[in-house]
Design a protein around this motif. Structure first.
Motif, PDB file in Angstrom:
ATOM      1  N   VAL A 262       0.875  -1.189   0.000  1.00  0.00           N
ATOM      2  CA  VAL A 262       0.000   0.000   0.000  1.00  0.00           C
ATOM      3  C   VAL A 262       0.906   1.230   0.000  1.00  0.00           C
ATOM      4  O   VAL A 262       2.025   1.175   0.513  1.00  0.00           O
ATOM      5  CB  VAL A 262      -0.889   0.052   1.275  1.00  0.00           C
ATOM      6  CG1 VAL A 262      -1.881   1.216   1.203  1.00  0.00           C
ATOM      7  CG2 VAL A 262      -1.623  -1.265   1.514  1.00  0.00           C
ATOM      8  N   ILE A 263       0.401   2.327  -0.564  1.00  0.00           N
ATOM      9  CA  ILE A 263       1.146   3.585  -0.461  1.00  0.00           C
ATOM     10  C   ILE A 263       0.245   4.709   0.058  1.00  0.00           C
ATOM     11  O   ILE A 263      -0.917   4.823  -0.328  1.00  0.00           O
ATOM     12  CB  ILE A 263       1.789   3.984  -1.809  1.00  0.00           C
ATOM     13  CG1 ILE A 263       3.045   3.118  -2.027  1.00  0.00           C
ATOM     14  CG2 ILE A 263       2.196   5.458  -1.824  1.00  0.00           C
ATOM     15  CD1 ILE A 263       3.972   3.611  -3.096  1.00  0.00           C
ATOM     16  N   ASN A 264       0.827   5.483   0.966  1.00  0.00           N
ATOM     17  CA  ASN A 264       0.231   6.722   1.452  1.00  0.00           C
ATOM     18  C   ASN A 264       0.800   7.830   0.557  1.00  0.00           C
ATOM     19  O   ASN A 264       2.005   8.059   0.547  1.00  0.00           O
ATOM     20  CB  ASN A 264       0.639   6.914   2.922  1.00  0.00           C
ATOM     21  CG  ASN A 264       0.414   8.328   3.445  1.00  0.00           C
ATOM     22  OD1 ASN A 264       0.216   9.263   2.677  1.00  0.00           O
ATOM     23  ND2 ASN A 264       0.468   8.477   4.759  1.00  0.00           N
ATOM     24  N   ILE A 265      -0.073   8.466  -0.211  1.00  0.00           N
ATOM     25  CA  ILE A 265       0.387   9.570  -1.067  1.00  0.00           C
ATOM     26  C   ILE A 265       0.143  10.890  -0.354  1.00  0.00           C
ATOM     27  O   ILE A 265      -0.979  11.193   0.061  1.00  0.00           O
ATOM     28  CB  ILE A 265      -0.322   9.580  -2.443  1.00  0.00           C
ATOM     29  CG1 ILE A 265      -0.007   8.295  -3.215  1.00  0.00           C
ATOM     30  CG2 ILE A 265       0.116  10.812  -3.256  1.00  0.00           C
ATOM     31  CD1 ILE A 265      -0.574   8.254  -4.636  1.00  0.00           C
ATOM     32  N   LYS A 266       1.220  11.651  -0.176  1.00  0.00           N
ATOM     33  CA  LYS A 266       1.111  13.022   0.306  1.00  0.00           C
ATOM     34  C   LYS A 266       1.669  13.897  -0.793  1.00  0.00           C
ATOM     35  O   LYS A 266       2.848  13.794  -1.145  1.00  0.00           O
ATOM     36  CB  LYS A 266       1.922  13.221   1.586  1.00  0.00           C
ATOM     37  CG  LYS A 266       1.336  12.540   2.806  1.00  0.00           C
ATOM     38  CD  LYS A 266       2.231  12.691   4.015  1.00  0.00           C
ATOM     39  CE  LYS A 266       1.596  11.994   5.225  1.00  0.00           C
ATOM     40  NZ  LYS A 266       2.573  11.830   6.324  1.00  0.00           N
ATOM     41  N   MET A 267       0.829  14.754  -1.295  1.00  0.00           N
ATOM     42  CA  MET A 267       1.218  15.633  -2.383  1.00  0.00           C
ATOM     43  C   MET A 267       2.479  16.432  -2.015  1.00  0.00           C
ATOM     44  O   MET A 267       3.377  16.604  -2.841  1.00  0.00           O
ATOM     45  CB  MET A 267      -0.006  16.516  -2.609  1.00  0.00           C
ATOM     46  CG  MET A 267      -0.014  17.397  -3.738  1.00  0.00           C
ATOM     47  SD  MET A 267       0.472  18.982  -3.124  1.00  0.00           S
ATOM     48  CE  MET A 267      -1.099  19.566  -2.533  1.00  0.00           C
ATOM     49  N   GLY A 268       2.567  16.896  -0.777  1.00  0.00           N
ATOM     50  CA  GLY A 268       3.725  17.684  -0.353  1.00  0.00           C
ATOM     51  C   GLY A 268       5.001  16.866  -0.328  1.00  0.00           C
ATOM     52  O   GLY A 268       6.062  17.326  -0.752  1.00  0.00           O
ATOM     53  N   ARG A 269       4.900  15.629   0.154  1.00  0.00           N
ATOM     54  CA  ARG A 269       6.085  14.780   0.279  1.00  0.00           C
ATOM     55  C   ARG A 269       6.692  14.420  -1.068  1.00  0.00           C
ATOM     56  O   ARG A 269       7.905  14.217  -1.183  1.00  0.00           O
ATOM     57  CB  ARG A 269       5.690  13.500   1.049  1.00  0.00           C
ATOM     58  CG  ARG A 269       6.827  12.680   1.595  1.00  0.00           C
ATOM     59  CD  ARG A 269       6.330  11.281   1.993  1.00  0.00           C
ATOM     60  NE  ARG A 269       5.834  10.563   0.838  1.00  0.00           N
ATOM     61  CZ  ARG A 269       4.686   9.894   0.778  1.00  0.00           C
ATOM     62  NH1 ARG A 269       3.882   9.815   1.819  1.00  0.00           N
ATOM     63  NH2 ARG A 269       4.315   9.294  -0.351  1.00  0.00           N
ATOM     64  N   VAL A 270       5.856  14.314  -2.098  1.00  0.00           N
ATOM     65  CA  VAL A 270       6.360  13.897  -3.419  1.00  0.00           C
ATOM     66  C   VAL A 270       6.575  15.073  -4.378  1.00  0.00           C
ATOM     67  O   VAL A 270       6.935  14.877  -5.532  1.00  0.00           O
ATOM     68  CB  VAL A 270       5.452  12.827  -4.077  1.00  0.00           C
ATOM     69  CG1 VAL A 270       5.338  11.598  -3.176  1.00  0.00           C
ATOM     70  CG2 VAL A 270       4.068  13.369  -4.431  1.00  0.00           C
ATOM     71  N   GLY A 272       4.300  17.651  -5.291  1.00  0.00           N
ATOM     72  CA  GLY A 272       3.171  18.333  -5.938  1.00  0.00           C
ATOM     73  C   GLY A 272       2.147  17.373  -6.524  1.00  0.00           C
ATOM     74  O   GLY A 272       2.333  16.154  -6.527  1.00  0.00           O
ATOM     75  N   HIS A 273       1.069  17.955  -7.017  1.00  0.00           N
ATOM     76  CA  HIS A 273      -0.015  17.151  -7.605  1.00  0.00           C
ATOM     77  C   HIS A 273       0.463  16.354  -8.817  1.00  0.00           C
ATOM     78  O   HIS A 273       0.024  15.219  -9.034  1.00  0.00           O
ATOM     79  CB  HIS A 273      -1.157  18.073  -8.066  1.00  0.00           C
ATOM     80  CG  HIS A 273      -2.059  18.549  -6.966  1.00  0.00           C
ATOM     81  ND1 HIS A 273      -2.715  17.692  -6.104  1.00  0.00           N
ATOM     82  CD2 HIS A 273      -2.447  19.793  -6.600  1.00  0.00           C
ATOM     83  CE1 HIS A 273      -3.468  18.397  -5.260  1.00  0.00           C
ATOM     84  NE2 HIS A 273      -3.308  19.677  -5.533  1.00  0.00           N
ATOM     85  N   THR A 274       1.343  16.942  -9.620  1.00  0.00           N
ATOM     86  CA  THR A 274       1.775  16.265 -10.843  1.00  0.00           C
ATOM     87  C   THR A 274       2.499  14.964 -10.501  1.00  0.00           C
ATOM     88  O   THR A 274       2.204  13.901 -11.071  1.00  0.00           O
ATOM     89  CB  THR A 274       2.695  17.190 -11.666  1.00  0.00           C
ATOM     90  OG1 THR A 274       1.989  18.417 -11.902  1.00  0.00           O
ATOM     91  CG2 THR A 274       3.085  16.564 -12.980  1.00  0.00           C
ATOM     92  N   GLU A 275       3.431  15.038  -9.538  1.00  0.00           N
ATOM     93  CA  GLU A 275       4.170  13.836  -9.139  1.00  0.00           C
ATOM     94  C   GLU A 275       3.238  12.881  -8.380  1.00  0.00           C
ATOM     95  O   GLU A 275       3.344  11.663  -8.536  1.00  0.00           O
ATOM     96  CB  GLU A 275       5.378  14.220  -8.282  1.00  0.00           C
ATOM     97  CG  GLU A 275       6.368  13.086  -8.055  1.00  0.00           C
ATOM     98  CD  GLU A 275       7.070  12.586  -9.322  1.00  0.00           C
ATOM     99  OE1 GLU A 275       7.128  13.330 -10.320  1.00  0.00           O
ATOM    100  OE2 GLU A 275       7.543  11.430  -9.308  1.00  0.00           O
ATOM    101  N   ALA A 276       2.311  13.428  -7.588  1.00  0.00           N
ATOM    102  CA  ALA A 276       1.357  12.572  -6.873  1.00  0.00           C
ATOM    103  C   ALA A 276       0.543  11.743  -7.870  1.00  0.00           C
ATOM    104  O   ALA A 276       0.288  10.557  -7.657  1.00  0.00           O
ATOM    105  CB  ALA A 276       0.428  13.424  -6.004  1.00  0.00           C
ATOM    106  N   LYS A 277       0.175  12.382  -8.995  1.00  0.00           N
ATOM    107  CA  LYS A 277      -0.577  11.639 -10.018  1.00  0.00           C
ATOM    108  C   LYS A 277       0.291  10.545 -10.643  1.00  0.00           C
ATOM    109  O   LYS A 277      -0.199   9.473 -10.988  1.00  0.00           O
ATOM    110  CB  LYS A 277      -1.090  12.598 -11.103  1.00  0.00           C
ATOM    111  CG  LYS A 277      -2.160  13.547 -10.554  1.00  0.00           C
ATOM    112  CD  LYS A 277      -3.143  14.039 -11.610  1.00  0.00           C
ATOM    113  CE  LYS A 277      -2.533  14.773 -12.761  1.00  0.00           C
ATOM    114  NZ  LYS A 277      -3.565  15.039 -13.801  1.00  0.00           N
ATOM    115  N   LYS A 278       1.587  10.807 -10.758  1.00  0.00           N
ATOM    116  CA  LYS A 278       2.499   9.772 -11.291  1.00  0.00           C
ATOM    117  C   LYS A 278       2.613   8.597 -10.323  1.00  0.00           C
ATOM    118  O   LYS A 278       2.643   7.433 -10.740  1.00  0.00           O
ATOM    119  CB  LYS A 278       3.884  10.362 -11.553  1.00  0.00           C
ATOM    120  CG  LYS A 278       3.919  11.282 -12.744  1.00  0.00           C
ATOM    121  CD  LYS A 278       5.349  11.686 -13.076  1.00  0.00           C
ATOM    122  CE  LYS A 278       5.351  12.653 -14.264  1.00  0.00           C
ATOM    123  NZ  LYS A 278       6.674  13.278 -14.452  1.00  0.00           N
ATOM    124  N   VAL A 279       2.690   8.893  -9.038  1.00  0.00           N
ATOM    125  CA  VAL A 279       2.726   7.816  -8.034  1.00  0.00           C
ATOM    126  C   VAL A 279       1.434   7.014  -8.120  1.00  0.00           C
ATOM    127  O   VAL A 279       1.434   5.773  -8.064  1.00  0.00           O
ATOM    128  CB  VAL A 279       2.923   8.379  -6.605  1.00  0.00           C
ATOM    129  CG1 VAL A 279       2.849   7.254  -5.574  1.00  0.00           C
ATOM    130  CG2 VAL A 279       4.249   9.132  -6.480  1.00  0.00           C
TER     131      VAL A 279
END
Ligand code: OSB
Ligand code: MG
Length: 372
Positions: A262-270, A272-279
């Motif tokens: 499982v992954i916890n996505i935090k937009m700030g940690r990665v 931004g939204h663009t990278e969060a969408k890639k994750v």
């Protein structure tokens, strides 16, 4: 078609807000939040973002001070007055700046809000979201004793939350889990260690397997993928990674190594939204469910988390909960509210869907800098 965007002015603000309840994790306690807000302006429109860097370098290496510095000296000068086809072009423009994902994410978030307003679209639809409401869970900090933990759990469940996460550390783990399970045998329950254990604790952590947990979040080092693969192979409980995932390549490597399920996505940690969408995309490709984490955000960051959580593979309830759990008075209108059934409803309002409360923001601002 006038769909390009240009940031004509940026206003950085630092605000101070006290949490209603101190929040304790294995890495420390937070009561008084220092938060950087980013406002980007273009013509009559303003977009808002929030930086989730902590007061100290304990969750990650970024702090309010490092973020303010990197934003002022490197990030804002790189994006100001540039023509972008979409906010998804910002990361490319910032590529030469290594790390500092939380600082980068805050400007990108503000740019997404601005762009959504420019297009007259709700941000969640612009990001590609598909659900009109998101399922909410809560993260409960380390408590003094199991009585106070049980009181918290009772209140959150009464308020409708669909999943309980409790923070753990050595000395506050099995007893906490057992006490909740004794009264709530079937509740959706998970734990978050914030990197408080090592492989030497493997036998101890295997005891969690007896308590029907959804997952254990970040048991081992904040920057590790290898040892997590080893412990995941030995645990029945799913491992979820938070700190260890800094970008989509970390996510890819984690899946190849089988470091987590499982992954916890935090937009700030990665970053931004663009990278969060890639994750999000790479996770879906590997059949890994994701959920949206939280960083004790104000309404601005929270509204961004709500929007991101509408993407298809956010199939598990996240740590996105109501404003009233954190602050006496939030900085957006209306505050973010959770229904009795444990959902936050999205709207058709363009942009974030909530209004920044400028009067209140000005009152709690301790420093401000304008770039134009
Ligand atoms: O690890 O998810 C975490 C808060 C601050 C830093 C790290 C974490 C958290 C939380 C709280 O768990 C999530 C929230 O309620 O915003
Ligand atoms: Mg976490």
């Amino acid at each position: 078609m006038g769909r390009d965007m240009t940031i004509e002015e940026v206003v950085l603000r630092e605000v101070r807000m006290s949490l209603i309840h101190p929040f304790q994790t294995s890495f420390g306690e937070t009561t008084d939040r220092r938060i950087i807000l980013v406002e980007v302006r273009s013509g009559p429109l303003q977009g808002w973002g929030e930086c989730v860097a902590g007061e100290g370098p304990f969750f990650g290496y970024e702090t309010v001070e490092t973020a303010w510095s990197i934003l002022s000296d490197y990030i804002i000068p790189k994006v100001l007055h540039q023509v972008f086809e979409s906010p998804s072009d910002l990361p490319q423009q910032l590529q030469r700046i290594r790390g500092h994902q939380m600082a980068k994410a805050s400007v990108e978030a503000a740019a997404w809000d601005l762009y959504a307003l420019q297009l007259g679209l709700p941000l969640w639809k612009l990001l590609g979201g598909t659900r009109e409401r998101i399922a909410c869970g809560v993260s409960i900090g380390i408590q003094k004793n199991t009585d106070s933990l049980l009181r918290k759990v009772e209140k959150e469940l009464a308020d409708g939350y669909q999943r309980i996460k409790i923070k753990i550390k050595p000395g506050w783990d099995m007893e906490a889990v057992k006490s909740v399970r004794q009264y709530y045998p079937d509740v959706a329950l998970m734990v978050d260690a914030n990197a408080a254990y090592t492989l030497e604790d493997t036998e101890h952590l295997k005891e969690l397997d007896d308590h029907n947990l959804l997952m254990i979040e970040q048991p081992l080092r904040y920057d590790d993928l290898i040892d997590h693969a080893e412990i995941q192979a030995k645990l029945e409980t799913d491992v979820c990674l938070d700190e260890s995932i800094r970008h989509s390549q970390d996510a890819l490597h984690a899946f190849q190594l089988k470091s987590c399920r499982v992954i916890n996505i935090k937009m700030g940690r990665v970053g931004g939204h663009t990278e969060a969408k890639k994750v999000h995309v790479v996770s879906r490709r590997y059949g890994i469910p994701v959920w949206c984490g939280g960083m004790l955000e104000t309404g601005i960051g929270r509204a961004h988390n709500v929007a991101l959580s509408t993407l298809e593979n956010f199939t598990l309830p996240g740590d996105v909960s109501s404003s009233s759990r954190y602050f006496e008075r939030d900085i957006i209108r209306p505050p973010i509210e959770v229904t009795r059934e444990g959902y936050i409803e999205l709207s058709e309002i363009p942009g974030l869907g909530y209004q920044a409360d400028l009067n209140w923001i000005n009152e709690i601002t301790v420093r401000q800098k304008t770039f134009n």
